[in-house]
Design a protein around this motif. Structure first.
Motif, short mmCIF file in Angstrom:
data_model
loop_
_atom_site.label_atom_id
_atom_site.label_comp_id
_atom_site.label_asym_id
_atom_site.label_seq_id
_atom_site.Cartn_x
_atom_site.Cartn_y
_atom_site.Cartn_z
N ALA A 48 0.84 -1.19 0.00
CA ALA A 48 0.00 0.00 0.00
C ALA A 48 0.88 1.24 0.00
O ALA A 48 1.98 1.24 0.54
CB ALA A 48 -0.90 -0.01 1.22
N GLU A 49 0.38 2.30 -0.61
CA GLU A 49 1.13 3.55 -0.61
C GLU A 49 1.22 4.09 0.82
O GLU A 49 0.24 4.08 1.55
CB GLU A 49 0.43 4.59 -1.49
N PRO A 50 2.39 4.59 1.20
CA PRO A 50 2.56 5.13 2.55
C PRO A 50 2.00 6.56 2.66
O PRO A 50 2.74 7.51 2.94
CB PRO A 50 4.07 5.08 2.76
N THR A 51 0.71 6.71 2.42
CA THR A 51 0.10 8.04 2.41
C THR A 51 0.16 8.72 3.78
O THR A 51 0.23 9.94 3.85
CB THR A 51 -1.35 7.97 1.92
N GLN A 52 0.15 7.93 4.85
CA GLN A 52 0.26 8.53 6.18
C GLN A 52 1.62 9.22 6.36
O GLN A 52 1.71 10.28 6.96
CB GLN A 52 0.05 7.49 7.28
N ASP A 53 2.66 8.63 5.79
CA ASP A 53 3.99 9.25 5.85
C ASP A 53 3.99 10.58 5.07
O ASP A 53 4.62 11.56 5.50
CB ASP A 53 5.06 8.32 5.28
N TRP A 54 3.29 10.60 3.93
CA TRP A 54 3.17 11.82 3.14
C TRP A 54 2.40 12.90 3.93
O TRP A 54 2.79 14.05 3.97
CB TRP A 54 2.48 11.53 1.81
N GLU A 55 1.33 12.49 4.59
CA GLU A 55 0.53 13.42 5.39
C GLU A 55 1.37 13.98 6.55
O GLU A 55 1.27 15.16 6.87
CB GLU A 55 -0.74 12.75 5.91
#
Length: 141
Positions: A48-55
């Motif tokens: 899964a894309e690490p979108t939480q890291d981006w946020e």
């Protein structure tokens, strides 16, 4: 025995295994797996894309310029103004961290795009996908 094979024994002198170099394992791998009846499952599972890291990176953004969402691939010309808004995705986020290092995979040609966010500038690197990777890379100390 050789530079490629080290036999391992227990304290009583019983053979308990062998340690192979990367070169020896690469040469013997299919024969050993076939002989033991081990069937490998493909490892193509997409994470899964690490979108939480981006946020998290956006939340703590302290660079002198606004958050950038544009991504472009130098190899195939694929480009977007906002990678997260694209449907279907042109680029997949593969990593992001608080230091400002953000990586993407081009969905068109599989190239890796790395954006390095520095205090006053962004440096972008684009590395082409390599289908043939060296399977016998071995760390030596």
């Amino acid at each position: 025995m050789s530079d490629h094979i080290n036999e391992l024994y227990d304290k009583d002198g019983n053979l308990i295994g062998a340690l192979l170099s990367a070169e020896a394992w690469t040469a013997a791998r299919t024969v050993v797996l076939d002989h033991l009846g081990i069937v490998e499952e493909p490892q193509v599972k997409e994470l899964a894309e690490p979108t939480q890291d981006w946020e998290t990176l956006k939340e703590y953004w302290d660079f002198q310029y606004p958050v950038d969402t544009d991504v472009q691939c130098e190899h195939c010309g694929n480009a977007t103004e906002d990678w997260a808004a694209d449907e279907p995705r042109k680029f997949r986020l593969t990593s992001a961290n608080l230091a400002g290092l953000v990586s993407f995979k081009c969905e068109n040609c599989q190239s890796k795009i790395v954006k390095k966010h520095f205090k006053d500038e962004i440096k972008t690197e684009c590395t082409p996908f390599q289908a043939e990777k060296k399977q016998n890379k071995e760390g030596r100390y």
